[in-house]
Enzyme design. Structure first.
Site, mmCIF file in Angstrom:
data_model
loop_
_atom_site.group_PDB
_atom_site.id
_atom_site.type_symbol
_atom_site.label_atom_id
_atom_site.label_comp_id
_atom_site.label_asym_id
_atom_site.label_seq_id
_atom_site.Cartn_x
_atom_site.Cartn_y
_atom_site.Cartn_z
ATOM 1 N N ASP A 1 156.107 21.204 99.837
ATOM 2 C CA ASP A 1 156.812 20.041 99.299
ATOM 3 C C ASP A 1 157.851 20.422 98.242
ATOM 4 O O ASP A 1 158.976 19.964 98.269
ATOM 5 C CB ASP A 1 155.816 19.015 98.723
ATOM 6 C CG ASP A 1 154.836 19.609 97.711
ATOM 7 O OD1 ASP A 1 154.877 20.831 97.442
ATOM 8 O OD2 ASP A 1 154.013 18.838 97.175
ATOM 9 N N ASP B 1 158.212 25.033 92.339
ATOM 10 C CA ASP B 1 158.237 24.814 90.896
ATOM 11 C C ASP B 1 158.244 26.202 90.231
ATOM 12 O O ASP B 1 159.275 26.861 90.201
ATOM 13 C CB ASP B 1 156.994 23.969 90.566
ATOM 14 C CG ASP B 1 156.964 23.448 89.148
ATOM 15 O OD1 ASP B 1 157.853 22.663 88.783
ATOM 16 O OD2 ASP B 1 156.055 23.820 88.395
ATOM 17 N N GLY C 1 156.823 28.792 91.451
ATOM 18 C CA GLY C 1 156.901 29.767 92.535
ATOM 19 C C GLY C 1 155.586 30.482 92.787
ATOM 20 O O GLY C 1 155.477 31.259 93.737
ATOM 21 N N ASP D 1 152.959 13.452 94.721
ATOM 22 C CA ASP D 1 152.214 12.433 93.981
ATOM 23 C C ASP D 1 152.215 12.710 92.483
ATOM 24 O O ASP D 1 152.600 13.781 92.028
ATOM 25 C CB ASP D 1 150.752 12.428 94.442
ATOM 26 C CG ASP D 1 150.017 13.666 93.954
ATOM 27 O OD1 ASP D 1 150.530 14.779 94.175
ATOM 28 O OD2 ASP D 1 148.958 13.530 93.313
HETATM 29 P P1 IMP Z 1 154.306 26.175 91.897
HETATM 30 O O1 IMP Z 1 153.171 27.015 92.394
HETATM 31 O O2 IMP Z 1 154.405 26.182 90.406
HETATM 32 O O3 IMP Z 1 155.641 26.471 92.541
HETATM 33 O O4 IMP Z 1 153.864 24.687 92.156
HETATM 34 C C1 IMP Z 1 154.175 23.981 93.217
HETATM 35 C C2 IMP Z 1 153.259 22.787 93.307
HETATM 36 O O5 IMP Z 1 153.261 22.006 92.095
HETATM 37 C C3 IMP Z 1 153.748 21.852 94.363
HETATM 38 O O6 IMP Z 1 153.236 22.191 95.619
HETATM 39 C C4 IMP Z 1 153.282 20.510 93.864
HETATM 40 O O7 IMP Z 1 151.963 20.289 94.308
HETATM 41 C C5 IMP Z 1 153.268 20.619 92.384
HETATM 42 N N1 IMP Z 1 154.474 20.001 91.770
HETATM 43 C C6 IMP Z 1 155.400 20.620 91.025
HETATM 44 N N2 IMP Z 1 156.356 19.771 90.601
HETATM 45 C C7 IMP Z 1 156.024 18.553 91.103
HETATM 46 C C8 IMP Z 1 156.625 17.240 91.006
HETATM 47 O O8 IMP Z 1 157.678 17.004 90.379
HETATM 48 N N3 IMP Z 1 155.973 16.229 91.633
HETATM 49 C C9 IMP Z 1 154.812 16.428 92.334
HETATM 50 N N4 IMP Z 1 154.226 17.636 92.463
HETATM 51 C C10 IMP Z 1 154.816 18.696 91.843
HETATM 52 MG MG MG Z 2 151.922 21.261 96.779
#
Ligand code: IMP
Ligand code: MG
Length: 184
Positions: free
Chosen positions: A107, A110, A112, A166
């Site tokens: 989705d 963020d 990574g 969400d």
């Molecule tokens: P990462 O591992 O930090 O890249 O996190 C990614 C995950 O954080 C995504 O798959 C989402 O589940 C969650 N996430 C990060 N930002 C958002 C947002 O703005 N809205 C909803 N979920 C988010």
């Molecule tokens: Mg996710």
């Protein structure tokens, strides 16, 4: 959009509307169809639950190449606190990925850490290739370098909901991407 009477009270504005989403998802599907058109084995789409389910449904229905839909569930720690970036696989794929082109469908990118963990994990399974399709990207938040082959939209560092995303399980099935008003 700020005075849109149909917008929930905890939402600030619509960032990406339904029509814009549909157009972009078709463009991504066209790129994916082109990239894998000569593959001998079907492409395996691996959706990361739960957030990717709507993007994956829309994307997969626009693919004309042979493909298989699969899912994984992960849990990530450390949005707060000191266990940052720790990712754990809660549910693995049903398919054996060996010998296949794999497209991880996520989705949002963020920090990574989720995608870097998944690329590493699937890369170690004798896959033919591992690529990533990410609906949204928050470039300001990256902590690891990730190569994204198919990206929907770049957005600013705000919390967004809708189209699978969400906030505490709310607003996941809105047909558009909206910015939340942060809780205080
Ligand atoms: P990462 O591992 O930090 O890249 O996190 C990614 C995950 O954080 C995504 O798959 C989402 O589940 C969650 N996430 C990060 N930002 C958002 C947002 O703005 N809205 C909803 N979920 C988010
Ligand atoms: Mg996710």
């Amino acid at each position: 959009m700020a005075d849109n009477p149909h917008l929930a009270k905890d939402l600030r504005r619509i960032l990406i509307d339904e029509e814009t989403i549909a157009k972009r998802v078709q463009e991504l599907a066209d790129e994916i169809n082109e990239k894998y058109k000569d593959s001998e084995e079907p492409l395996i789409l691996v959706g990361v639950l739960k957030g990717s389910f709507i993007f994956l449904a829309d994307l997969s229905r626009r693919l004309t190449i042979p493909h298989i839909v699969d899912f994984i569930a992960i849990s990530s720690y450390g949005k707060k606190g000191d266990k940052r970036g720790e990712v754990r696989l809660l549910m693995d794929t049903r398919e054996n990925l060996a010998g296949h082109d794999v497209l991880i469908v996520e989705d949002i990118l963020d920090s990574g850490s989720t995608l870097s963990y998944l690329i590493r994990t699937f890369g170690a399974r004798s896959t033919k290739s591992v690529s990533t399709a990410v609906f949204l990207d928050k470039p300001a938040r990256h902590e690891v370098d990730i190569d994204i082959q198919f990206k929907g939209f770049e957005i600013p560092d705000v919390w967004v909901v809708g189209y699978g995303l969400d906030y505490k399980e709310r607003h996941r099935t809105l047909p558009y991407i909206a910015e939340m008003i942060p809780e205080n």
